[in-house]
Design a protein around this motif. Structure first.
Motif, short mmCIF file in Angstrom:
data_model
loop_
_atom_site.label_atom_id
_atom_site.label_comp_id
_atom_site.label_asym_id
_atom_site.label_seq_id
_atom_site.Cartn_x
_atom_site.Cartn_y
_atom_site.Cartn_z
N LEU A 229 26.46 -22.45 4.64
CA LEU A 229 25.84 -23.64 5.21
C LEU A 229 25.69 -24.72 4.15
O LEU A 229 25.97 -25.91 4.41
CB LEU A 229 24.49 -23.29 5.82
N ALA A 230 25.24 -24.33 2.96
CA ALA A 230 25.10 -25.32 1.89
C ALA A 230 26.45 -25.94 1.55
O ALA A 230 26.57 -27.16 1.37
CB ALA A 230 24.50 -24.66 0.65
N LEU B 190 19.98 -29.85 3.69
CA LEU B 190 20.40 -29.42 2.36
C LEU B 190 19.21 -28.98 1.53
O LEU B 190 19.30 -27.99 0.78
CB LEU B 190 21.16 -30.57 1.67
N GLU B 191 18.10 -29.68 1.63
CA GLU B 191 16.92 -29.29 0.86
C GLU B 191 16.46 -27.89 1.27
O GLU B 191 16.14 -27.06 0.41
CB GLU B 191 15.81 -30.32 1.08
N ASP B 192 16.42 -27.64 2.57
CA ASP B 192 15.97 -26.32 3.03
C ASP B 192 16.92 -25.22 2.57
O ASP B 192 16.49 -24.16 2.09
CB ASP B 192 15.85 -26.30 4.55
N VAL B 193 18.22 -25.46 2.74
CA VAL B 193 19.16 -24.39 2.39
C VAL B 193 19.24 -24.22 0.87
O VAL B 193 19.51 -23.12 0.37
CB VAL B 193 20.55 -24.66 3.01
N THR B 194 18.95 -25.26 0.12
CA THR B 194 18.86 -25.13 -1.33
C THR B 194 17.71 -24.19 -1.70
O THR B 194 17.85 -23.28 -2.54
CB THR B 194 18.64 -26.50 -2.00
N ALA C 54 16.80 -25.13 8.56
CA ALA C 54 18.01 -25.76 8.02
C ALA C 54 19.11 -25.83 9.08
O ALA C 54 19.78 -26.85 9.25
CB ALA C 54 18.50 -24.99 6.79
N LYS C 55 19.29 -24.74 9.81
CA LYS C 55 20.33 -24.71 10.85
C LYS C 55 20.02 -25.71 11.96
O LYS C 55 20.92 -26.39 12.47
CB LYS C 55 20.47 -23.30 11.42
N ALA C 56 18.73 -25.80 12.34
CA ALA C 56 18.36 -26.75 13.38
C ALA C 56 18.53 -28.19 12.90
O ALA C 56 18.98 -29.06 13.65
CB ALA C 56 16.91 -26.50 13.81
N LEU C 57 18.16 -28.45 11.66
CA LEU C 57 18.34 -29.80 11.10
C LEU C 57 19.81 -30.20 11.07
O LEU C 57 20.17 -31.35 11.29
CB LEU C 57 17.73 -29.86 9.70
N GLU C 58 20.67 -29.22 10.78
CA GLU C 58 22.10 -29.52 10.82
C GLU C 58 22.51 -29.92 12.23
O GLU C 58 23.27 -30.88 12.42
CB GLU C 58 22.91 -28.30 10.37
N ARG C 59 22.01 -29.22 13.23
CA ARG C 59 22.33 -29.55 14.62
C ARG C 59 21.83 -30.94 14.99
O ARG C 59 22.43 -31.63 15.81
CB ARG C 59 21.70 -28.52 15.56
N LEU C 60 20.72 -31.35 14.37
CA LEU C 60 20.16 -32.67 14.64
C LEU C 60 20.78 -33.74 13.73
O LEU C 60 20.33 -34.89 13.74
CB LEU C 60 18.64 -32.63 14.44
N ASP C 61 21.79 -33.34 12.96
CA ASP C 61 22.51 -34.25 12.05
C ASP C 61 21.60 -34.81 10.95
O ASP C 61 21.82 -35.92 10.47
CB ASP C 61 23.18 -35.38 12.82
N LEU D 297 31.95 -35.87 -6.44
CA LEU D 297 30.86 -36.29 -7.30
C LEU D 297 29.58 -36.53 -6.51
O LEU D 297 28.48 -36.20 -6.98
CB LEU D 297 31.27 -37.55 -8.06
N TYR D 298 29.71 -37.08 -5.31
CA TYR D 298 28.53 -37.24 -4.47
C TYR D 298 27.92 -35.88 -4.12
O TYR D 298 26.70 -35.73 -4.04
CB TYR D 298 28.88 -37.99 -3.19
N SER D 299 28.77 -34.89 -3.90
CA SER D 299 28.27 -33.56 -3.60
C SER D 299 27.45 -33.01 -4.77
O SER D 299 26.39 -32.41 -4.58
CB SER D 299 29.43 -32.61 -3.29
N LEU D 300 27.94 -33.23 -5.99
CA LEU D 300 27.19 -32.79 -7.16
C LEU D 300 25.86 -33.51 -7.27
O LEU D 300 24.82 -32.92 -7.56
CB LEU D 300 28.01 -33.03 -8.43
N CYS D 301 25.91 -34.82 -7.03
CA CYS D 301 24.70 -35.63 -7.12
C CYS D 301 23.70 -35.22 -6.05
O CYS D 301 22.49 -35.08 -6.32
CB CYS D 301 25.08 -37.11 -6.97
N ASP D 302 24.17 -35.01 -4.83
CA ASP D 302 23.28 -34.58 -3.74
C ASP D 302 22.68 -33.21 -4.03
O ASP D 302 21.52 -32.95 -3.71
CB ASP D 302 24.06 -34.53 -2.42
#
Length: 629
Positions: free
Chosen positions: A248-249, A228-232, A215-222, A605-610
């Motif tokens: 992070l989430a 988000l899926e991993d950190v969830t 998750a942290k590496a994916l964040e670095r890669l934008d 609202l997008y944050s909730l949806c995501d």
């Protein structure tokens, strides 16, 4: 003040920990208890005061006691709406007393897998070293290099361990890949980190360290979506007890929400709110010239009495036509008629500019509203009440845009140029509450009441400010004084729905659910077309009686009354997440997104949806599901 819209960005970790002070969290929820569209300028991410009451999960992992559950996780795990605050706290996770809260995540580099697979029967110490033993030895050597900061040598050792390890030893292999990913992480080789963590997760889908490192590496890669899926998944596996993964989430959800909202909001189709919303918004002003009914000399010729009032302006005035449309609740034509008045430079140009700006704000077009407000404010020869009203509305707009300094400047200027205007003190009092300046807020409410003794709304909001100050300060005697104040307000102003609604919020705090329900019934009796009251009453049923069916019926009733009530869709979406109906929840959130009145609200609202969508992906990939109702 709108029971939903007086809010600010104090959300997130509380649905998202924002930059404004903590008391804002209760303020947003409580003032959302007032009716209509009062001060629609401030709906954003969440009323986070609920975070102090949130509960820890009972499934799939046992909860732990400790501090308040961050409100962002309500957005992640439940997609919680702002006003669920006091209404649905019981639905969320309960903590068990006596258990110690998990602390900061320990650095996982080089450690063994948290899930150890079964080993073959113990070998005799006299047997030859097996391939697995040689692999373990290489891993241990790599760990020593890692601890010494020699990452390249560590990588070589981990690579050797991977090559020697039997393929069927998936638990050990996943550890070796995760360790090598840890070394790559130290070298900032994010693509390699993702690749190795993916290998580890493929062999051990619930490997928390590998999921979090990826998750942290994916964040670095934008790559925010997969991050988000991993950190969830990590948060669910850790029962939301680890601060690092929650932060992070929080960060990713806010970033995703803001990015999507920025894109969507600039291309959105303007949408006029419901008539109830508009009427309630204007009713929050008492010194607002543009919201007053047409005067005798302003009416069309056919409307004048037979004595014939001298018509200084006839029905050809765009502004007067707009006022007529307001009385007829034909709101869609108001902006165009005001534009005619402005372009013709008619007598009512200042009024037309202010009315047009107001409706631009109501449809969520602050970009178009600001130039009109600026012009009115700078018209030195215009009626001072028009200029003061424009300052109030621009100040409110600045608050929505997270510019409290500019907002404060506008309210102070309004007080300077029109010191006898009750609206200035009323709305500035609300601003002071948001800025955690309760004593100054009470002083402003007192000034408003002095100028307008019949201002029931100011009296009720003053009571609520004093109540929250006492409640958060744990002062029982002052809490009781504030509750007595509410009783006095509803006795003196029995037709003020806002007084009952705010009192209901305080009663809910005190767990006097039956009386709170009675207060909401009073609100509905006084304002049967106010959808938000039905939502709050529905949430109360969830907290009080755990009656999901009744709660959903009331929220559905709110949508039936006002199909533009984004609060109802948002709340319904939250409940559907809790029930495990993620597809329906996403649909509800998307409906709320299309009704959002500001970019900030849309981002929330997008944050909730995501968050809900991430759960669907986690369930599909790893079979992980939070507990449902």
């Amino acid at each position: 003040m709108h029971r939903k819209y007086l809010q600010w960005e104090s959300s997130g970790i509380p649905a998202f920990r924002g930059s404004l002070p903590r008391p804002l969290r209760w303020c947003a929820c409580a003032l959302r208890a007032v009716s209509g569209a009062r001060a629609c300028w401030c709906h954003c991410l969440s009323c986070c005061w609920v975070s102090a009451r949130a509960m820890a999960a009972s499934k799939p992992v046992e909860p732990q006691a400790g501090g308040a559950l961050p409100r962002w996780q309500v957005a992640l795990l439940f997609g919680a709406p702002v006003a669920l605050g006091l209404g649905a706290a019981y639905l969320w996770y309960r903590r068990r007393a006596g258990e110690k809260r998990a602390g900061e995540r320990k650095t996982p580099e080089g450690s063994a897998s948290p899930v150890q697979g079964p080993r073959a029967a113990a070998q005799s110490e006299h047997e030859d070293t097996s391939p697995l033993d040689r692999a373990q030895a290489a891993k241990n050597k790599g760990n020593k290099y890692f601890k010494a900061g020699k990452y390249e040598q560590a990588i070589q050792c981990y690579t050797e361990a991977i090559s020697m390890c039997p393929r069927e030893q998936k638990s050990d292999l996943s550890t070796f890949y995760q360790n090598r990913a840890a070394a790559y992480e130290q070298q900032a080789k994010w693509t390699e980190v993702v690749q190795d963590c993916s290998q580890a997760v493929e062999m051990n889908p619930r490997y928390v360290k590998a999921l979090f490192r990826r998750a942290k590496a994916l964040e670095r890669l934008d790559n925010k979506k997969e991050c988000l899926e991993d950190v969830t998944a990590v948060c669910i596996l850790e029962a939301f007890q680890n601060q690092q993964s929650m932060l992070l989430a929080d960060k990713v959800l806010k970033q995703l929400g803001k990015e999507k909202a920025k894109d969507k909001y600039k291309n959105r189709e303007p949408l006029m709110p419901s008539p109830q919303f508009i009427k309630s918004y204007f009713s929050s002003f008492t010194d607002d010239i543009i919201s007053q009914p047409l005067q005798k000399g302003e009416k069309k010729d056919e409307d004048k009495d037979k004595e014939g009032e001298a018509a200084e302006v006839t029905g050809s005035s765009g502004y007067l036509k707009a006022k007529q449309y307001m009385e007829e609740e034909n709101y869609d034509k108001i902006i165009s008629e005001c534009t005619k008045e402005v372009e013709s430079r008619g007598r009512y140009t200042a009024e037309a500019l202010l009315l047009r700006a107001t409706f631009y704000l109501l449809i969520g077009n602050a970009t178009a509203a600001q130039p009109d407000l600026d012009k009115v404010i700078n018209m030195q020869d215009a009626n001072v009440k028009l200029r003061a009203n424009a300052l109030i509305k621009r100040g409110s707009m600045y608050m929505q845009q997270q510019q409290p300094h500019l907002s404060t400047q506008d309210f102070n200027m309004a007080a300077e140029i029109d010191s006898r205007n009750a609206d200035v003190y009323h709305h500035r009092g609300q601003l002071k509450i948001l800025l955690d300046q309760v004593e100054e807020a009470v002083a402003d409410f007192d000034e408003c009441i002095l100028l307008r003794p019949d201002s029931a709304l100011a009296q009720a909001q003053k009571c609520f400010a004093l109540y929250r100050q006492a409640y958060t300060g744990n002062n029982p005697s002052q809490v009781q004084t504030a509750m007595d104040g509410f009783e006095d307000v509803i006795r003196r102003f029995p037709r003020c729905a806002e007084g009952y609604a705010l009192y209901a919020q305080a009663l809910t705090d005190q767990q006097q659910f039956g009386k709170a329900d009675e207060m909401y019934d009073k609100c509905i009796e006084l304002e049967p077309d106010n959808a938000t009251t039905y939502v709050h009453k529905g949430l109360l049923q969830l907290q009080w009686k755990q009656d999901l069916d009744m709660g959903l019926d009331l929220i559905s009733k709110a949508i039936e009354i006002d199909n533009k009530c984004d609060f109802a869709y948002e709340t319904m979406g939250t409940i559907e997440v809790q029930r495990g109906n993620l597809d329906k929840a996403i649909d509800m959130f998307n409906k709320a997104i299309n009704l959002a009145k500001s970019e900030m609200e849309m981002a929330h609202l997008y944050s909730l949806c995501d968050a809900a969508y991430a759960q669907t992906e986690v369930a599909r990939k790893y079979g992980l599901k939070p507990p449902t109702l």
